[in-house]
Design an enzyme around this catalytic site. Structure first.
Site, PDB file in Angstrom:
ATOM      1  N   ARG A 191     107.971  49.776 102.811  1.00 35.02           N
ATOM      2  CA  ARG A 191     107.847  49.081 104.603  1.00 35.02           C
ATOM      3  C   ARG A 191     107.602  47.328 104.044  1.00 35.02           C
ATOM      4  NH1 ARG A 191     105.008  49.732 109.682  1.00 35.02           N
ATOM      5  NH2 ARG A 191     106.574  48.901 111.297  1.00 35.02           N
ATOM      6  N   HIS A 238     108.837  43.788 105.280  1.00 31.94           N
ATOM      7  CA  HIS A 238     108.513  43.006 106.738  1.00 31.94           C
ATOM      8  C   HIS A 238     108.558  41.888 105.557  1.00 31.94           C
ATOM      9  CE1 HIS A 238     106.754  45.576 109.188  1.00 31.94           C
ATOM     10  NE2 HIS A 238     108.062  46.641 109.268  1.00 31.94           N
ATOM     11  N   ASP A 239     107.775  41.942 104.398  1.00 36.66           N
ATOM     12  CA  ASP A 239     107.771  40.623 103.989  1.00 36.66           C
ATOM     13  C   ASP A 239     107.981  39.998 103.650  1.00 36.66           C
ATOM     14  OD1 ASP A 239     106.278  38.634 102.285  1.00 36.66           O
ATOM     15  OD2 ASP A 239     106.395  39.660 100.964  1.00 36.66           O
ATOM     16  N   GLY A 253     110.653  35.465 104.175  1.00 34.30           N
ATOM     17  CA  GLY A 253     111.895  35.301 103.219  1.00 34.30           C
ATOM     18  C   GLY A 253     110.426  36.063 102.216  1.00 34.30           C
ATOM     19  N   GLU A 288     100.096  37.603 109.626  1.00 33.79           N
ATOM     20  CA  GLU A 288     100.763  38.159 109.491  1.00 33.79           C
ATOM     21  C   GLU A 288     100.741  40.133 109.318  1.00 33.79           C
ATOM     22  OE1 GLU A 288     104.381  37.094 106.883  1.00 33.79           O
ATOM     23  OE2 GLU A 288     104.981  39.229 107.045  1.00 33.79           O
ATOM     24  N   ASN A 305     101.797  46.001 112.850  1.00 33.62           N
ATOM     25  CA  ASN A 305      99.946  45.964 111.215  1.00 33.62           C
ATOM     26  C   ASN A 305      99.694  47.804 111.096  1.00 33.62           C
ATOM     27  OD1 ASN A 305      98.954  46.959 113.658  1.00 33.62           O
ATOM     28  ND2 ASN A 305      98.085  44.742 113.514  1.00 33.62           N
ATOM     29  N   HIS A 362     114.382  55.164 105.730  1.00 30.22           N
ATOM     30  CA  HIS A 362     112.951  55.723 107.067  1.00 30.22           C
ATOM     31  C   HIS A 362     113.551  57.409 106.513  1.00 30.22           C
ATOM     32  CE1 HIS A 362     113.875  52.940 110.248  1.00 30.22           C
ATOM     33  NE2 HIS A 362     112.436  52.570 108.928  1.00 30.22           N
ATOM     34  N   THR A 363     113.754  57.503 105.281  1.00 32.59           N
ATOM     35  CA  THR A 363     113.821  58.692 104.115  1.00 32.59           C
ATOM     36  C   THR A 363     113.050  59.332 104.285  1.00 32.59           C
ATOM     37  OG1 THR A 363     114.687  60.428 102.822  1.00 32.59           O
ATOM     38  CG2 THR A 363     114.191  58.118 102.067  1.00 32.59           C
ATOM     39  N   ASP A 368     115.414  61.446 100.034  1.00 32.87           N
ATOM     40  CA  ASP A 368     117.636  61.328  99.596  1.00 32.87           C
ATOM     41  C   ASP A 368     118.043  60.675 100.731  1.00 32.87           C
ATOM     42  OD1 ASP A 368     115.940  62.533 102.141  1.00 32.87           O
ATOM     43  OD2 ASP A 368     115.959  64.597 101.105  1.00 32.87           O
TER      44      ASP A 368
HETATM   45  C1  HEM Z   1     116.293  48.365 110.727  1.00 41.04           C
HETATM   46  C2  HEM Z   1     115.146  47.555 111.642  1.00 41.04           C
HETATM   47  C3  HEM Z   1     113.982  48.722 111.422  1.00 41.04           C
HETATM   48  C4  HEM Z   1     113.769  49.145 111.993  1.00 41.04           C
HETATM   49  C5  HEM Z   1     113.534  48.581 113.887  1.00 41.04           C
HETATM   50  C6  HEM Z   1     112.176  50.058 110.991  1.00 41.04           C
HETATM   51  C7  HEM Z   1     111.286  50.455 112.452  1.00 41.04           C
HETATM   52  C8  HEM Z   1     110.239  50.971 112.044  1.00 41.04           C
HETATM   53  C9  HEM Z   1     108.929  51.735 112.947  1.00 41.04           C
HETATM   54  C10 HEM Z   1     108.906  51.348 113.961  1.00 41.04           C
HETATM   55  C11 HEM Z   1     108.463  52.286 112.184  1.00 41.04           C
HETATM   56  C12 HEM Z   1     106.960  53.133 112.256  1.00 41.04           C
HETATM   57  C13 HEM Z   1     105.858  52.499 112.682  1.00 41.04           C
HETATM   58  C14 HEM Z   1     104.764  53.347 113.293  1.00 41.04           C
HETATM   59  O1  HEM Z   1     105.191  53.616 114.235  1.00 41.04           O
HETATM   60  O2  HEM Z   1     104.831  53.439 112.234  1.00 41.04           O
HETATM   61  C15 HEM Z   1     109.087  52.417 110.959  1.00 41.04           C
HETATM   62  C16 HEM Z   1     108.361  52.815 109.440  1.00 41.04           C
HETATM   63  C17 HEM Z   1     109.359  52.926 108.415  1.00 41.04           C
HETATM   64  N1  HEM Z   1     110.025  52.070 108.068  1.00 41.04           N
HETATM   65 FE1  HEM Z   1     111.363  51.099 108.925  1.00 41.04          FE
HETATM   66  N2  HEM Z   1     112.911  49.696 110.586  1.00 41.04           N
HETATM   67  C18 HEM Z   1     113.813  49.340 110.010  1.00 41.04           C
HETATM   68  C19 HEM Z   1     114.943  49.368 109.179  1.00 41.04           C
HETATM   69  C20 HEM Z   1     113.030  49.366 107.327  1.00 41.04           C
HETATM   70  C21 HEM Z   1     113.552  48.951 106.054  1.00 41.04           C
HETATM   71  C22 HEM Z   1     115.126  48.171 106.190  1.00 41.04           C
HETATM   72  C23 HEM Z   1     113.103  49.620 105.537  1.00 41.04           C
HETATM   73  C24 HEM Z   1     113.407  49.779 103.945  1.00 41.04           C
HETATM   74  C25 HEM Z   1     113.812  49.410 103.175  1.00 41.04           C
HETATM   75  C26 HEM Z   1     111.841  50.827 106.417  1.00 41.04           C
HETATM   76  C27 HEM Z   1     111.205  50.861 105.582  1.00 41.04           C
HETATM   77  C28 HEM Z   1     110.335  51.799 106.311  1.00 41.04           C
HETATM   78  C29 HEM Z   1     109.700  53.277 106.124  1.00 41.04           C
HETATM   79  C30 HEM Z   1     109.037  53.725 104.817  1.00 41.04           C
HETATM   80  C31 HEM Z   1     109.025  53.595 107.155  1.00 41.04           C
HETATM   81  C32 HEM Z   1     107.381  54.518 107.268  1.00 41.04           C
HETATM   82  C33 HEM Z   1     105.580  54.105 106.803  1.00 41.04           C
HETATM   83  C34 HEM Z   1     104.820  55.292 106.700  1.00 41.04           C
HETATM   84  O3  HEM Z   1     104.848  56.181 107.054  1.00 41.04           O
HETATM   85  O4  HEM Z   1     103.250  54.470 106.710  1.00 41.04           O
HETATM   86  N3  HEM Z   1     112.291  50.352 107.874  1.00 41.04           N
HETATM   87  N4  HEM Z   1     109.900  51.537 111.017  1.00 41.04           N
HETATM   88  C1  LIG Z   2      96.798  45.261 114.439  1.00 42.82           C
HETATM   89  O1  LIG Z   2      97.713  44.195 115.837  1.00 42.82           O
HETATM   90  C2  LIG Z   2      97.087  44.502 116.858  1.00 42.82           C
HETATM   91  C3  LIG Z   2      97.514  43.599 117.767  1.00 42.82           C
HETATM   92  O2  LIG Z   2      97.715  42.178 117.414  1.00 42.82           O
HETATM   93  C4  LIG Z   2      95.623  43.481 116.669  1.00 42.82           C
HETATM   94  O3  LIG Z   2      94.674  44.002 117.982  1.00 42.82           O
HETATM   95  C5  LIG Z   2      94.830  44.540 115.736  1.00 42.82           C
HETATM   96  O4  LIG Z   2      93.672  44.051 115.471  1.00 42.82           O
HETATM   97  C6  LIG Z   2      95.355  44.393 113.817  1.00 42.82           C
HETATM   98  N1  LIG Z   2      94.441  45.779 113.504  1.00 42.82           N
HETATM   99  C7  LIG Z   2      95.013  45.235 112.643  1.00 42.82           C
HETATM  100  C8  LIG Z   2      93.896  46.554 111.655  1.00 42.82           C
HETATM  101  O5  LIG Z   2      94.522  44.302 111.546  1.00 42.82           O
END
Ligand code: HEM
Ligand SMILES: *[C@@H]1O[C@H](CO)[C@@H](O)[C@H](O)[C@H]1NC(C)=O
Ligand SMILES: *[C@@H]1O[C@H](CO)[C@@H](O)[C@H](O)[C@H]1NC(C)=O
Ligand SMILES: *[C@@H]1O[C@H](CO)[C@@H](O)[C@H](O)[C@H]1NC(C)=O
Ligand SMILES: *[C@@H]1O[C@H](CO)[C@@H](O)[C@H](O)[C@H]1NC(C)=O
Length: 321
Positions: free
Chosen positions: A61, A65-66, A71, A87, A93, A190-191, A251
């Site tokens: 993830r 995000h990076d 870019g 960021e 975050n 999201h796998t 997977d």
């Molecule tokens: C298509 C648009 C996308 C949206 C709207 C999205 C949104 C999110 C959100 C909301 C979370 C959960 C954050 C949380 O509540 O902890 C998440 C988790 C995650 N996303 Fe996405 N995502 C997207 C695309 C991607 C892409 C392109 C990748 C990587 C190729 C990715 C990899 C992940 C991974 C691995 C997690 C799990 C993180 C963890 O377990 O710490 N996502 N994503």
């Molecule tokens: C995550 O972002 C929130 C909202 O900007 C901020 O208040 C919080 O300090 C940040 N937490 C960490 C761990 O960086």
């Protein structure tokens, strides 16, 4: 004269790839200057993932995000300063962590080949490594990115939110040179991993004036999520849901879950409900090798987004030099 000079500067910048989405990165970029680079990153990732199984999802993830913000320039790694909120401290975050793993790899690389391997390249290699060690595909990571000097919390507003519709998702990917297939393949990230309640809870409580839960979600899955997240905004810091039934394994189960109405985010389900993306989801659910090939190809494209080939190699990934 001035116009001519501006034009030349522009062409020079262009030839360095400053405005280009498809920079001339190279799989062999460090072959002469740091031949151990790949090995050092891979060992660091492997070890860290054994100590903490959450590391792979977090690193994958982090790369997404990076690359989506300014870019692939490691802007996500810069720490906030008294003058600037970075960021990594911006709103989404909550689960972008594991920065210490990148620091660890960087410290080892600075010993082996000082001031050579950029932080942006470390994140790109690490993202590939976490996919491979969790059972996903392997590919050659192109390298040669330089690190940016700017990181702003407000830029995270450019990340796609989990409630966007299919047109909005297609649009945010298109502005980075990524097409519909890339969108669907990369969402397969999201796998791995987990989401906090806050990212999906609005789908299962008071979804709309006529539906308590999102009608595109399976009713069985909606009750499960309600159980895990009983309240609309107060579920504690650790409550949430894994993103597919094999969340530590890379997977194609994510696509099977989406087809079953068990995608966690509104965006996952929105792609299934749209004719432009649905057939691609179905093809990946049916054929894991196809998904693996397309995921690897799309990760290479993601790694080309907004790359700087001029700039610095940070000495410490948390600070601009
Ligand atoms: C298509 C648009 C996308 C949206 C709207 C999205 C949104 C999110 C959100 C909301 C979370 C959960 C954050 C949380 O509540 O902890 C998440 C988790 C995650 N996303 Fe996405 N995502 C997207 C695309 C991607 C892409 C392109 C990748 C990587 C190729 C990715 C990899 C992940 C991974 C691995 C997690 C799990 C993180 C963890 O377990 O710490 N996502 N994503
Ligand atoms: C995550 O972002 C929130 C909202 O900007 C901020 O208040 C919080 O300090 C940040 N937490 C960490 C761990 O960086
Ligand atoms: C392995 O990871 C652990 C936990 O992060 C760390 O304490 C240890 O120093 C690492 N070992 C190596 C050889 O990198
Ligand atoms: C997607 O959302 C945008 C912005 O809210 C809206 O203008 C558009 O009509 C929506 N598209 C679909 C297909 O729902
Ligand atoms: C549900 O939404 C309605 C209006 O959309 C609001 O009046 C009500 O307070 C909400 N209920 C909860 C539990 O948030």
């Amino acid at each position: 004269m001035a116009a001519q000079a501006t034009r030349i500067v522009f062409l020079v910048l262009l030839s360095f790839g400053v405005f280009s989405c498809y920079a001339a990165l190279d799989a062999h970029y460090y072959d002469q200057t740091c031949p151990q680079a790949e090995f050092i990153v891979s060992q660091t990732i492997r070890n860290a993932s054994i100590f903490d199984p959450k590391v792979p999802a977090r690193i994958l993830r982090m790369f997404f995000h990076d690359c989506f913000v300014r870019g692939c320039d490691a802007s996500i790694l810069l720490d906030s300063t008294p003058e600037n909120k970075a960021e990594k401290d911006g709103p989404p975050n909550i689960s972008v962590r594991a920065f210490y793993v990148i620091d660890d790899a960087k410290a080892k690389l600075e010993k082996a080949c000082p001031h050579t391997v950029s932080c942006a390249d470390i994140v790109a290699m690490a993202a590939r490594n976490v996919v491979t060690i969790t059972g996903g595909p392997n590919w050659n990571v192109l390298k040669g990115r330089k690190d940016g000097r700017v990181s702003k919390a407000s830029d995270t507003a450019n990340l796609p939110a989990p409630f966007l519709n299919a047109s909005q998702l297609i649009q945010t990917f298109a502005t980075r040179g990524l097409d519909i297939k890339d969108l669907v393949a990369l969402s397969g990230g999201h796998t791995l991993g987990f989401s906090h309640c806050s990212s999906f809870v609005a789908r299962v409580h008071n979804f709309s004036t006529i539906h308590e839960t999102d009608p595109s979600m399976s009713t069985e899955f909606a009750s499960l999520l309600k159980n895990k997240c009983p309240s609309l905004n107060n579920n504690g810091d650790n409550a949430g849901q894994v993103l597919d039934t094999t969340a530590a394994q890379f997977d194609n189960d994510y696509y099977k879950q989406v087809i079953a109405g068990k995608g966690v985010f509104g965006t996952d389900q929105a792609m299934y409900n749209d004719q432009r993306t649905r057939p691609i989801i179905e093809s990946f659910a049916k054929d894991q090798n196809l998904f693996f090939r397309e995921f690897a190809a799309s990760m290479i494209k993601l790694g080309n987004v907004g790359v700087n080939e001029v700039g610095e190699v940070r000495l410490n990934c948390r600070r601009a030099n």
